[in-house]
Design a protein around this motif. Sequence first.
Motif, PDB file in Angstrom:
ATOM      1  N   GLN A 175      -7.146  -1.985   9.657  1.00 26.77           N
ATOM      2  CA  GLN A 175      -6.320  -2.703   9.111  1.00 26.77           C
ATOM      3  C   GLN A 175      -5.106  -1.887   8.471  1.00 26.77           C
ATOM      4  O   GLN A 175      -5.028  -1.070   8.001  1.00 26.77           O
ATOM      5  CB  GLN A 175      -7.060  -3.357   7.925  1.00 26.77           C
ATOM      6  N   LYS A 176      -3.851  -2.445   9.154  1.00 29.28           N
ATOM      7  CA  LYS A 176      -2.767  -1.961   8.547  1.00 29.28           C
ATOM      8  C   LYS A 176      -2.447  -2.164   7.098  1.00 29.28           C
ATOM      9  O   LYS A 176      -2.043  -3.311   6.823  1.00 29.28           O
ATOM     10  CB  LYS A 176      -1.497  -2.365   9.612  1.00 29.28           C
ATOM     11  N   LEU A 177      -2.092  -1.136   6.312  1.00 25.55           N
ATOM     12  CA  LEU A 177      -1.729  -1.272   4.839  1.00 25.55           C
ATOM     13  C   LEU A 177      -0.574  -0.369   4.714  1.00 25.55           C
ATOM     14  O   LEU A 177      -0.287   0.386   5.431  1.00 25.55           O
ATOM     15  CB  LEU A 177      -2.779  -1.026   3.948  1.00 25.55           C
ATOM     16  N   ARG A 193       0.182  -2.891  -0.190  1.00 26.82           N
ATOM     17  CA  ARG A 193       0.493  -4.415   0.174  1.00 26.82           C
ATOM     18  C   ARG A 193      -0.389  -4.642   1.255  1.00 26.82           C
ATOM     19  O   ARG A 193      -0.943  -3.581   2.007  1.00 26.82           O
ATOM     20  CB  ARG A 193       2.097  -4.140   0.562  1.00 26.82           C
ATOM     21  N   ASN A 194      -0.844  -5.850   1.646  1.00 26.06           N
ATOM     22  CA  ASN A 194      -1.193  -6.509   2.780  1.00 26.06           C
ATOM     23  C   ASN A 194      -2.538  -6.244   2.673  1.00 26.06           C
ATOM     24  O   ASN A 194      -3.353  -6.474   3.697  1.00 26.06           O
ATOM     25  CB  ASN A 194      -0.859  -5.745   4.072  1.00 26.06           C
ATOM     26  N   LEU A 206     -15.397 -11.836  -5.118  1.00 23.24           N
ATOM     27  CA  LEU A 206     -13.941 -11.360  -5.817  1.00 23.24           C
ATOM     28  C   LEU A 206     -12.916 -12.281  -5.325  1.00 23.24           C
ATOM     29  O   LEU A 206     -11.827 -12.165  -6.000  1.00 23.24           O
ATOM     30  CB  LEU A 206     -13.902  -9.923  -5.510  1.00 23.24           C
ATOM     31  N   ASN A 207     -12.859 -12.462  -4.195  1.00 24.83           N
ATOM     32  CA  ASN A 207     -11.632 -13.279  -3.351  1.00 24.83           C
ATOM     33  C   ASN A 207     -11.847 -14.414  -2.623  1.00 24.83           C
ATOM     34  O   ASN A 207     -11.645 -14.374  -1.431  1.00 24.83           O
ATOM     35  CB  ASN A 207     -10.640 -12.090  -2.693  1.00 24.83           C
ATOM     36  N   GLN A 208     -12.420 -15.299  -3.178  1.00 27.66           N
ATOM     37  CA  GLN A 208     -12.999 -16.481  -2.444  1.00 27.66           C
ATOM     38  C   GLN A 208     -12.026 -17.084  -1.388  1.00 27.66           C
ATOM     39  O   GLN A 208     -12.287 -17.745  -0.447  1.00 27.66           O
ATOM     40  CB  GLN A 208     -13.392 -17.557  -3.345  1.00 27.66           C
ATOM     41  N   GLU A 209     -10.759 -17.051  -1.904  1.00 30.43           N
ATOM     42  CA  GLU A 209      -9.599 -17.859  -1.085  1.00 30.43           C
ATOM     43  C   GLU A 209      -8.957 -16.639   0.034  1.00 30.43           C
ATOM     44  O   GLU A 209      -8.070 -17.307   0.517  1.00 30.43           O
ATOM     45  CB  GLU A 209      -8.475 -18.297  -2.042  1.00 30.43           C
ATOM     46  N   GLY A 210      -9.074 -15.544  -0.290  1.00 30.83           N
ATOM     47  CA  GLY A 210      -8.721 -14.650   0.993  1.00 30.83           C
ATOM     48  C   GLY A 210      -6.971 -14.281   0.528  1.00 30.83           C
ATOM     49  O   GLY A 210      -6.399 -14.109   1.386  1.00 30.83           O
ATOM     50  N   ALA A 211      -6.680 -14.509  -0.932  1.00 29.88           N
ATOM     51  CA  ALA A 211      -5.077 -14.349  -1.200  1.00 29.88           C
ATOM     52  C   ALA A 211      -4.845 -13.081  -1.161  1.00 29.88           C
ATOM     53  O   ALA A 211      -5.859 -11.994  -1.033  1.00 29.88           O
ATOM     54  CB  ALA A 211      -5.113 -14.867  -2.464  1.00 29.88           C
ATOM     55  N   GLU A 212      -3.674 -12.669  -1.060  1.00 27.05           N
ATOM     56  CA  GLU A 212      -3.380 -11.239  -0.979  1.00 27.05           C
ATOM     57  C   GLU A 212      -3.682 -10.411  -2.376  1.00 27.05           C
ATOM     58  O   GLU A 212      -3.482 -11.133  -3.366  1.00 27.05           O
ATOM     59  CB  GLU A 212      -1.799 -11.034  -0.874  1.00 27.05           C
ATOM     60  N   ILE A 213      -4.252  -9.308  -2.304  1.00 24.51           N
ATOM     61  CA  ILE A 213      -4.797  -8.840  -3.587  1.00 24.51           C
ATOM     62  C   ILE A 213      -3.451  -7.836  -4.208  1.00 24.51           C
ATOM     63  O   ILE A 213      -2.810  -7.258  -3.353  1.00 24.51           O
ATOM     64  CB  ILE A 213      -5.877  -7.680  -3.065  1.00 24.51           C
ATOM     65  N   LYS A 214      -3.443  -7.910  -5.308  1.00 26.28           N
ATOM     66  CA  LYS A 214      -2.549  -7.109  -5.893  1.00 26.28           C
ATOM     67  C   LYS A 214      -3.354  -5.894  -6.433  1.00 26.28           C
ATOM     68  O   LYS A 214      -4.204  -5.816  -7.367  1.00 26.28           O
ATOM     69  CB  LYS A 214      -1.942  -7.802  -7.311  1.00 26.28           C
TER      70      LYS A 214
END
Length: 340
Positions: A175-177, A193-194, A206-214
């Motif tokens: 995965q490209k970060l 990012r990403n 931890l991230n049920q909605e798959g939103a971008e993580i800060k």
Amino acid sequence: MQFADFWYIVALSEQLRPNTVLARTVLGEWLAIFRGEDGQAVALRDRCLHRSSRLSAGKVCNGALQCPYHGWVYNGDGKVIAVPAEGEDFKPSQQRQGKRYATKEQDGYIYVRLVDTPSEDFEPFSMPYYGQPGWETVRVINRFANNVTNCAENFIDIPHTAFVHPGVFRNSRQQKLEMTVERWNGSVLVEYRNENSNLGWYSRFLNQEGAEIKHSDRFYMPNITSVEYQMGHNRHLFITSQSIPETDNSTLVYTDVTYNYGIWNKLARPFVRWTAQHIIKQDVEILGIQGEAIAKYGTQFSNTPADTIHVFVESIRAAISRGEDPRLLPNQSVKVTFWV
């Protein structure tokens, strides 16, 4: 500036009960830690002035520490206040003064500083959100057969996680970060990012909605790392480690996992503790392997752009080793693309 200018954890507050003495090592110095008559933490050099026995093998009574060999008694200032062999002839003497080190108690930790007159009056690091409403903290302690620099770098290194912690904390997906790495004022700040998944087998929680993580990582001189993840409402997490230099190849690491999971805070505690300790145990093993190779072949590392974090951390610790102030190093900011 020198490493001895800074404050280092020697115990949890709860570990230092009345009439208890703890043996600790910081920067090669042996310490006997106990509570004095006033209840404040005391740190003495772990050596009796008489025949050089270790005071930490003795006992504490009413805030005074008695040597186990011939019974000399030291008060909270390190002064010898009793010598059994001298009986009624005992008289206090300025020459009978053990070496005492400054201590502070903060955020449930006991700290020691090894110099009386530091280059600057630094304060112990404030642990993020410790004891604040809505936040829980799980603490674990682990010893690594490696030095502080390599421990700190491991704690803020992403690429190793897919191989040392597969399944539990990331898998290799290419995965490209992207990250921005900044060295500023004796610290290293990394912003990623990403990121939106690949957090292992409990990413659904931890991230049920798959939103971008800060996600950001920080290194604070000389020995502190803090990792922050924010994944939407009531999914906020800090992993903060203080790496205590015992010897050149032994580092005792105190790690706080401080989190806000909303209504799940209390229920998550055993789960958070098990996961944190499981991951750290894997890091203990890999850093032990690295330490063995370094002992044989040295530290001629071959870096990639993803290792910019390590290069900056090493530059800060190398400056202190030279007696220089790393805050005088030029500020730098580098953008890096890497794959996990």
